[in-house]
Write a protein that holds these residues in place. Structure first.
Motif, PDB file in Angstrom:
ATOM      1  N   LEU A  20       0.827  -1.204   0.000  1.00  0.00           N
ATOM      2  CA  LEU A  20       0.000   0.000   0.000  1.00  0.00           C
ATOM      3  C   LEU A  20       0.865   1.259   0.000  1.00  0.00           C
ATOM      4  N   ALA A  42      -7.722   2.557   0.173  1.00  0.00           N
ATOM      5  CA  ALA A  42      -7.428   2.243   1.569  1.00  0.00           C
ATOM      6  C   ALA A  42      -8.105   3.223   2.525  1.00  0.00           C
ATOM      7  N   LEU A  43      -8.620   2.682   3.620  1.00  0.00           N
ATOM      8  CA  LEU A  43      -9.210   3.514   4.668  1.00  0.00           C
ATOM      9  C   LEU A  43      -8.458   3.382   5.981  1.00  0.00           C
ATOM     10  N   CYS A  44      -8.339   2.141   6.483  1.00  0.00           N
ATOM     11  CA  CYS A  44      -7.838   1.969   7.853  1.00  0.00           C
ATOM     12  C   CYS A  44      -6.309   1.836   7.933  1.00  0.00           C
ATOM     13  N   GLY A  45      -5.710   1.230   6.929  1.00  0.00           N
ATOM     14  CA  GLY A  45      -4.262   1.035   6.953  1.00  0.00           C
ATOM     15  C   GLY A  45      -3.787  -0.011   7.938  1.00  0.00           C
ATOM     16  N   MET A  46      -4.732  -0.813   8.480  1.00  0.00           N
ATOM     17  CA  MET A  46      -4.322  -1.811   9.476  1.00  0.00           C
ATOM     18  C   MET A  46      -5.031  -3.148   9.318  1.00  0.00           C
ATOM     19  N   GLY A  47      -5.588  -3.413   8.145  1.00  0.00           N
ATOM     20  CA  GLY A  47      -6.115  -4.736   7.859  1.00  0.00           C
ATOM     21  C   GLY A  47      -7.566  -4.978   8.183  1.00  0.00           C
ATOM     22  N   SER A  48      -8.297  -3.950   8.621  1.00  0.00           N
ATOM     23  CA  SER A  48      -9.672  -4.158   9.064  1.00  0.00           C
ATOM     24  C   SER A  48     -10.730  -3.906   7.997  1.00  0.00           C
ATOM     25  N   CYS A  49     -10.537  -2.931   7.135  1.00  0.00           N
ATOM     26  CA  CYS A  49     -11.626  -2.488   6.259  1.00  0.00           C
ATOM     27  C   CYS A  49     -11.711  -3.270   4.946  1.00  0.00           C
ATOM     28  N   LEU A  50     -10.669  -3.908   4.543  1.00  0.00           N
ATOM     29  CA  LEU A  50     -10.599  -4.686   3.291  1.00  0.00           C
ATOM     30  C   LEU A  50     -10.694  -3.824   2.034  1.00  0.00           C
ATOM     31  N   GLU A  51     -10.627  -2.520   2.174  1.00  0.00           N
ATOM     32  CA  GLU A  51     -10.784  -1.636   1.012  1.00  0.00           C
ATOM     33  C   GLU A  51      -9.524  -1.542   0.158  1.00  0.00           C
ATOM     34  N   CYS A  52      -8.427  -2.045   0.645  1.00  0.00           N
ATOM     35  CA  CYS A  52      -7.157  -1.902  -0.075  1.00  0.00           C
ATOM     36  C   CYS A  52      -6.783  -3.144  -0.872  1.00  0.00           C
ATOM     37  N   ARG A  62      -4.663  -7.931   1.104  1.00  0.00           N
ATOM     38  CA  ARG A  62      -4.811  -6.586   1.672  1.00  0.00           C
ATOM     39  C   ARG A  62      -3.441  -5.931   1.534  1.00  0.00           C
ATOM     40  N   CYS A  64      -2.257  -3.245   2.582  1.00  0.00           N
ATOM     41  CA  CYS A  64      -1.686  -2.585   3.761  1.00  0.00           C
ATOM     42  C   CYS A  64      -0.939  -3.565   4.653  1.00  0.00           C
TER      43      CYS A  64
END
Ligand code: FES
Length: 84
Positions: A20, A42-52, A62, A64
């Motif tokens: 990312l 990307a939204l969260c940058g820590m593996g939670s949102c799955l947007e990346c 993911r 990120c």
């Protein structure tokens, strides 16, 4: 310094970067589309949102959470990376 291929373009990034971070350093913010065609990034940058999510060497990951490795091929807007 690893060399990645982003959509066929060679990019060098610092060791220890995430995929990312490499994408963002290359100016890429939109990684895929939702099923309805909305841009996603990307939204969260820590593996939670799955947007990346993107394809890295043919696998959905993911970005990120994925460390860069020399010779990786990154594909954006790939089939199979849509929302469910
Ligand atoms: S940015 Fe949220 S999972 Fe990667």
């Amino acid at each position: 310094m690893p060399e990645l291929w982003i959509e066929g373009r060679a990019v060098r990034v610092p060791d220890g970067s995430s995929v990312l971070a490499a994408l963002q350093n290359a100016g890429i913010r939109t990684l895929r589309q939702s099923l309805s065609g909305e841009p996603r990034g990307a939204l969260c940058g820590m593996g939670s949102c799955l947007e990346c999510r993107a394809l890295v060497d043919g696998r959905v990951v993911r970005t990120c959470l994925t460390p860069v490795r020399d010779g990786q091929h990154i594909t954006l807007f790939a089939e199979g990376v849509h929302d469910r």
